[in-house]
Design a protein around this motif. Sequence first.
Motif, PDB file in Angstrom:
ATOM      1  N   GLU A   1       0.813  -1.212   0.000  1.00 53.53           N
ATOM      2  CA  GLU A   1       0.000   0.000   0.000  1.00 53.53           C
ATOM      3  C   GLU A   1       0.850   1.268   0.000  1.00 53.53           C
ATOM      4  N   SER A   2       2.100   1.159   0.428  1.00 53.89           N
ATOM      5  CA  SER A   2       2.964   2.343   0.506  1.00 53.89           C
ATOM      6  C   SER A   2       3.417   2.861  -0.846  1.00 53.89           C
ATOM      7  N   VAL A   3       3.129   2.136  -1.920  1.00 51.39           N
ATOM      8  CA  VAL A   3       3.578   2.576  -3.241  1.00 51.39           C
ATOM      9  C   VAL A   3       3.032   3.967  -3.531  1.00 51.39           C
ATOM     10  N   GLY A   4       3.897   4.846  -4.038  1.00 48.51           N
ATOM     11  CA  GLY A   4       3.495   6.213  -4.336  1.00 48.51           C
ATOM     12  C   GLY A   4       3.638   7.171  -3.176  1.00 48.51           C
ATOM     13  N   SER A   5       3.958   6.647  -1.981  1.00 48.80           N
ATOM     14  CA  SER A   5       4.158   7.500  -0.807  1.00 48.80           C
ATOM     15  C   SER A   5       5.650   7.725  -0.588  1.00 48.80           C
ATOM     16  N   ALA A   6       5.975   8.624   0.349  1.00 42.28           N
ATOM     17  CA  ALA A   6       7.378   8.916   0.642  1.00 42.28           C
ATOM     18  C   ALA A   6       8.101   7.699   1.197  1.00 42.28           C
ATOM     19  N   GLU A   7       7.362   6.804   1.868  1.00 44.03           N
ATOM     20  CA  GLU A   7       7.974   5.602   2.436  1.00 44.03           C
ATOM     21  C   GLU A   7       8.095   4.475   1.415  1.00 44.03           C
ATOM     22  N   GLY A   8       7.444   4.625   0.286  1.00 47.19           N
ATOM     23  CA  GLY A   8       7.414   3.571  -0.723  1.00 47.19           C
ATOM     24  C   GLY A   8       8.633   3.606  -1.628  1.00 47.19           C
ATOM     25  N   PRO A   9       8.622   2.802  -2.671  1.00 44.21           N
ATOM     26  CA  PRO A   9       9.750   2.764  -3.614  1.00 44.21           C
ATOM     27  C   PRO A   9       9.897   4.086  -4.351  1.00 44.21           C
ATOM     28  N   ASP A  10      11.128   4.436  -4.686  1.00 41.04           N
ATOM     29  CA  ASP A  10      11.347   5.632  -5.493  1.00 41.04           C
ATOM     30  C   ASP A  10      11.578   5.289  -6.961  1.00 41.04           C
ATOM     31  N   ALA A  11      11.515   4.007  -7.300  1.00 42.79           N
ATOM     32  CA  ALA A  11      11.565   3.574  -8.700  1.00 42.79           C
ATOM     33  C   ALA A  11      10.748   2.300  -8.863  1.00 42.79           C
ATOM     34  N   ALA A  12      10.022   2.210  -9.956  1.00 42.08           N
ATOM     35  CA  ALA A  12       9.235   1.013 -10.269  1.00 42.08           C
ATOM     36  C   ALA A  12       9.555   0.562 -11.689  1.00 42.08           C
TER      37      ALA A  12
ATOM     38  N   ALA B   1      10.431  -2.695 -18.661  1.00 33.94           N
ATOM     39  CA  ALA B   1      11.596  -3.502 -19.000  1.00 33.94           C
ATOM     40  C   ALA B   1      11.176  -4.821 -19.626  1.00 33.94           C
ATOM     41  N   ALA B   2      12.047  -5.329 -20.462  1.00 31.87           N
ATOM     42  CA  ALA B   2      11.899  -6.646 -21.069  1.00 31.87           C
ATOM     43  C   ALA B   2      13.313  -7.171 -21.309  1.00 31.87           C
ATOM     44  N   LEU B   3      13.437  -8.352 -21.814  1.00 34.62           N
ATOM     45  CA  LEU B   3      14.784  -8.892 -22.026  1.00 34.62           C
ATOM     46  C   LEU B   3      15.592  -8.093 -23.045  1.00 34.62           C
ATOM     47  N   PRO B   4      14.997  -7.594 -24.153  1.00 34.20           N
ATOM     48  CA  PRO B   4      15.817  -6.852 -25.115  1.00 34.20           C
ATOM     49  C   PRO B   4      16.432  -5.559 -24.580  1.00 34.20           C
ATOM     50  N   ASN B   5      15.818  -4.925 -23.569  1.00 31.82           N
ATOM     51  CA  ASN B   5      16.418  -3.697 -23.016  1.00 31.82           C
ATOM     52  C   ASN B   5      16.844  -3.881 -21.561  1.00 31.82           C
ATOM     53  N   ARG B   6      17.072  -5.110 -21.165  1.00 33.26           N
ATOM     54  CA  ARG B   6      17.410  -5.448 -19.783  1.00 33.26           C
ATOM     55  C   ARG B   6      18.617  -4.662 -19.276  1.00 33.26           C
ATOM     56  N   ARG B   7      19.718  -4.669 -20.019  1.00 30.14           N
ATOM     57  CA  ARG B   7      20.936  -4.000 -19.554  1.00 30.14           C
ATOM     58  C   ARG B   7      20.759  -2.486 -19.519  1.00 30.14           C
ATOM     59  N   ALA B   8      20.077  -1.933 -20.509  1.00 26.97           N
ATOM     60  CA  ALA B   8      19.848  -0.484 -20.529  1.00 26.97           C
ATOM     61  C   ALA B   8      19.059  -0.042 -19.302  1.00 26.97           C
ATOM     62  N   VAL B   9      18.031  -0.796 -18.944  1.00 27.54           N
ATOM     63  CA  VAL B   9      17.228  -0.474 -17.763  1.00 27.54           C
ATOM     64  C   VAL B   9      18.086  -0.545 -16.503  1.00 27.54           C
ATOM     65  N   ALA B  10      18.841  -1.609 -16.357  1.00 26.19           N
ATOM     66  CA  ALA B  10      19.681  -1.769 -15.163  1.00 26.19           C
ATOM     67  C   ALA B  10      20.698  -0.639 -15.051  1.00 26.19           C
ATOM     68  N   GLU B  11      21.308  -0.268 -16.153  1.00 24.14           N
ATOM     69  CA  GLU B  11      22.314   0.798 -16.118  1.00 24.14           C
ATOM     70  C   GLU B  11      21.695   2.126 -15.728  1.00 24.14           C
ATOM     71  N   ARG B  12      20.491   2.392 -16.215  1.00 17.37           N
ATOM     72  CA  ARG B  12      19.837   3.653 -15.835  1.00 17.37           C
ATOM     73  C   ARG B  12      19.483   3.658 -14.352  1.00 17.37           C
ATOM     74  N   LEU B  13      18.975   2.561 -13.848  1.00 17.00           N
ATOM     75  CA  LEU B  13      18.631   2.482 -12.430  1.00 17.00           C
ATOM     76  C   LEU B  13      19.861   2.659 -11.549  1.00 17.00           C
TER      77      LEU B  13
END
Length: 246
Positions: free
Chosen positions: A14-25, A125-137
């Motif tokens: 339930e914390s998703v979108g709050s200050a206590e929740g994740p800052d990346a999805a 994310a999907a397998l074709p852009n897996r590394r690009a997503v990880a590098e950005r995160l």
Amino acid sequence: MQVSYFHAAADVPESVGSAEGPDAAVVIDVLRATTTIAWALQNGAEAVQAFADLDELRRQSDQWPKASRLLLGERGGCMLEGFDLGNSPVAVTHELVQGKRLFMSTTNGTRALQRVRDVACVVTAALPNRRAVAERLLANKHRWILILGSGWEGAYSLEDSLAAGAIADLLVTAGASVGNDELQAALSLWRQWQHDPESCLRIASHGQRLMRIGDHDADFRCCAGLDQISVVPTQDEPGVLRAVRV
């Protein structure tokens, strides 16, 4: 940096979108929405706008010039009547999507996107852009990354867990911590199938479903193609994904 994985939208805290929740999805729908989104943006689409509700999709797409829009949609793996395309990553060619906005609704992936749309940073994310997503995160040094599988109508999805493990493998190798048992299981799944991801997609229940309704060999090959593109589909307004290149 902590990384957690949830199998479907209903599992997200339930914390998703709050200050206590994740800052990346990170939203994953390997077969096939997030693979299609990645390739559409790689091939020059202006944006992909995702909808869980078909009536809202039609209402908003009607406000867009017909010559610069495409409607993409499926339910149960089959293209929706009256739409321009279904949900195939091999169909979103440069010639077809260049400069256009894609209005998209799918059985599972667009619902997952809606669940986390209030998180500060949302990517797909999907397998074709897996590394690009990880590098950005990794470059953004997030505190808590939530990876969300789209599942199948709320149920566990093998192929989404495979991709979650593939992304997490890079993040954990770079020093991120594993946030829950679901991610630990996804990592194990990836390490089992990393040398033959297409076979894993084919034995998954949704892979079996796609094979029953038609010839999707090209889609399977495309969805299993690892680290092929540099685009990270990134939400810059609620429900709207644009390309960020790494």
